[in-house]
Design a protein around this motif. Structure first.
Motif, mmCIF file in Angstrom:
data_model
loop_
_atom_site.group_PDB
_atom_site.id
_atom_site.type_symbol
_atom_site.label_atom_id
_atom_site.label_comp_id
_atom_site.label_asym_id
_atom_site.label_seq_id
_atom_site.Cartn_x
_atom_site.Cartn_y
_atom_site.Cartn_z
ATOM 1 N N LEU A 1 0.836 -1.206 0.000
ATOM 2 C CA LEU A 1 0.000 0.000 0.000
ATOM 3 C C LEU A 1 0.874 1.259 0.000
ATOM 4 O O LEU A 1 0.596 2.216 -0.736
ATOM 5 N N ALA A 2 1.933 1.250 0.811
ATOM 6 C CA ALA A 2 2.822 2.412 0.864
ATOM 7 C C ALA A 2 3.510 2.642 -0.479
ATOM 8 O O ALA A 2 3.657 3.789 -0.927
ATOM 9 N N THR A 3 3.926 1.558 -1.139
ATOM 10 C CA THR A 3 4.569 1.681 -2.448
ATOM 11 C C THR A 3 3.599 2.238 -3.474
ATOM 12 O O THR A 3 3.921 3.149 -4.246
ATOM 13 N N ALA A 4 2.382 1.685 -3.500
ATOM 14 C CA ALA A 4 1.383 2.149 -4.459
ATOM 15 C C ALA A 4 1.037 3.618 -4.225
ATOM 16 O O ALA A 4 0.937 4.408 -5.181
ATOM 17 N N ASP A 5 0.852 4.006 -2.982
ATOM 18 C CA ASP A 5 0.499 5.388 -2.665
ATOM 19 C C ASP A 5 1.615 6.340 -3.075
ATOM 20 O O ASP A 5 1.361 7.409 -3.656
ATOM 21 N N ALA A 6 2.865 5.955 -2.796
ATOM 22 C CA ALA A 6 3.997 6.817 -3.144
ATOM 23 C C ALA A 6 4.133 6.971 -4.650
ATOM 24 O O ALA A 6 4.388 8.072 -5.162
ATOM 25 N N LEU A 7 3.976 5.879 -5.385
ATOM 26 C CA LEU A 7 4.097 5.942 -6.837
ATOM 27 C C LEU A 7 2.963 6.761 -7.443
ATOM 28 O O LEU A 7 3.172 7.559 -8.360
ATOM 29 N N GLN A 8 1.743 6.592 -6.926
ATOM 30 C CA GLN A 8 0.627 7.375 -7.432
ATOM 31 C C GLN A 8 0.825 8.851 -7.114
ATOM 32 O O GLN A 8 0.573 9.721 -7.960
ATOM 33 N N PRO B 1 -9.407 4.511 -1.521
ATOM 34 C CA PRO B 1 -8.806 5.850 -1.707
ATOM 35 C C PRO B 1 -7.924 5.934 -2.948
ATOM 36 O O PRO B 1 -7.979 6.932 -3.677
ATOM 37 N N LEU B 2 -7.119 4.906 -3.217
ATOM 38 C CA LEU B 2 -6.255 4.938 -4.397
ATOM 39 C C LEU B 2 -7.074 4.798 -5.670
ATOM 40 O O LEU B 2 -6.815 5.478 -6.665
ATOM 41 N N VAL B 3 -8.073 3.922 -5.645
ATOM 42 C CA VAL B 3 -8.931 3.752 -6.821
ATOM 43 C C VAL B 3 -9.703 5.039 -7.090
ATOM 44 O O VAL B 3 -9.888 5.453 -8.246
ATOM 45 N N GLY B 4 -10.125 5.694 -6.030
ATOM 46 C CA GLY B 4 -10.829 6.960 -6.184
ATOM 47 C C GLY B 4 -9.976 8.035 -6.815
ATOM 48 O O GLY B 4 -10.494 8.984 -7.434
ATOM 49 N N ARG B 5 -8.662 7.911 -6.673
ATOM 50 C CA ARG B 5 -7.734 8.866 -7.293
ATOM 51 C C ARG B 5 -7.270 8.383 -8.671
ATOM 52 O O ARG B 5 -6.381 8.988 -9.268
ATOM 53 N N GLY B 6 -7.861 7.283 -9.165
ATOM 54 C CA GLY B 6 -7.571 6.872 -10.535
ATOM 55 C C GLY B 6 -6.791 5.589 -10.695
ATOM 56 O O GLY B 6 -6.488 5.191 -11.830
ATOM 57 N N ALA B 7 -6.451 4.911 -9.615
ATOM 58 C CA ALA B 7 -5.700 3.662 -9.736
ATOM 59 C C ALA B 7 -6.564 2.579 -10.375
ATOM 60 O O ALA B 7 -7.776 2.513 -10.133
#
Length: 254
Positions: A15-22, A43-49
């Motif tokens: 999760l930390a890696t995905a959030d940082a990359l996004q 939250p990540l999908v809501g931002r476009g992941a």
């Protein structure tokens, strides 16, 4: 901007890696084991992941996931983050799934495999390994029925080195994130969670000269010397042959 898949990204290092990359502007694809776990990624999908769901203990699910990924926009990188510490899923999740995804999703030019310092306690032998997760065991660093966590991390570190050797145009590296306070590592883990994911982010998308190298075993952006079996080409070839026979899928020429 790169398109990057991070497996096992519902919590902890993934999760930390995905959030940082996004947050750095990359197009991330996050992964959950099942729809219930996928809720953590809202939250990540809501931002476009992008979101993919697959149980990595199930080879058919891994194959379906590979097909889904190949039908979508091309991936530039994969961070093979998903892992388990104990139980019969150790080999299916920690080595068989990364192997199958490597074989079946040929596009990415950067591959990052999560290793561990425990790999130094692994045994460079596939004798009696429970690739399908049908036996109990698989706990901790030492030997156990069907293979240990340490064995699985030695195998996946060796896979990273073998891919680097066989595919010179692919940047393939293994990372020891440290013993960090995640769900798997436990709240008392002494290492730094922030530093624990930065190397994966750097290798997946960084443009520093060191991030553009291959065949490394890294700890906090410092290249380390792995178990001596990792760069033994004979052991690499034996491991790849066994995985190909076990799964019915060989690494294809690129």
């Amino acid at each position: 901007m790169s398109r990057i898949l991070i497996t096992g990204s519902t919590d902890g290092l993934g999760l930390a890696t995905a959030d940082a990359l996004q947050s750095a502007g990359h197009d991330v694809v996050v992964h959950a084991r099942n729809p219930e776990r996928a809720g953590a990624l809202d939250p990540l999908v809501g931002r476009g992941a992008g979101l993919v769901i697959a149980d990595l203990t199930d080879r058919d699910a891994v194959r379906h996931l590979a097909g889904e990924l190949n039908e979508g926009p091309p991936l530039d990188a994969v961070v093979h983050n998903a892992g388990v510490w104990s139980g019969p899923a150790v080999m299916p999740v920690n080595i068989v799934a990364p192997y199958l995804l490597t074989a079946l999703v040929p596009g990415p030019r950067r591959l990052v495999y999560l290793s561990s310092s425990s790999h130094f306690d692994g045994h460079p032998s596939a004798v009696g390994v429970d690739w399908r997760g049908t036996k109990s065991g698989g706990h901790g660093g030492g030997s156990s029925a069907g293979g240990s966590y340490a064995d699985s991390k030695l195998f996946v570190t060796t896979l990273a080195a073998a891919v680097a050797r066989l595919y010179p145009d692919v940047l393939s590296n293994a990372v020891d994130p440290g013993w960090v306070p995640t769900r798997m590592g436990g709240p008392g883990a002494p290492d730094d969670l922030e530093l624990g994911h930065r190397t994966q982010q750097w290798l997946a998308a960084g443009d520093d000269p060191e991030a553009l190298t291959t065949g490394g075993y890294w700890y906090h952006r410092r290249r380390q010397r792995p178990h001596r079996a990792v760069h033994d080409e004979g052991f690499q070839d034996r491991l790849l042959r066994i995985l190909a026979e076990e799964t019915g899928t060989a690494l294809a020429p690129r």
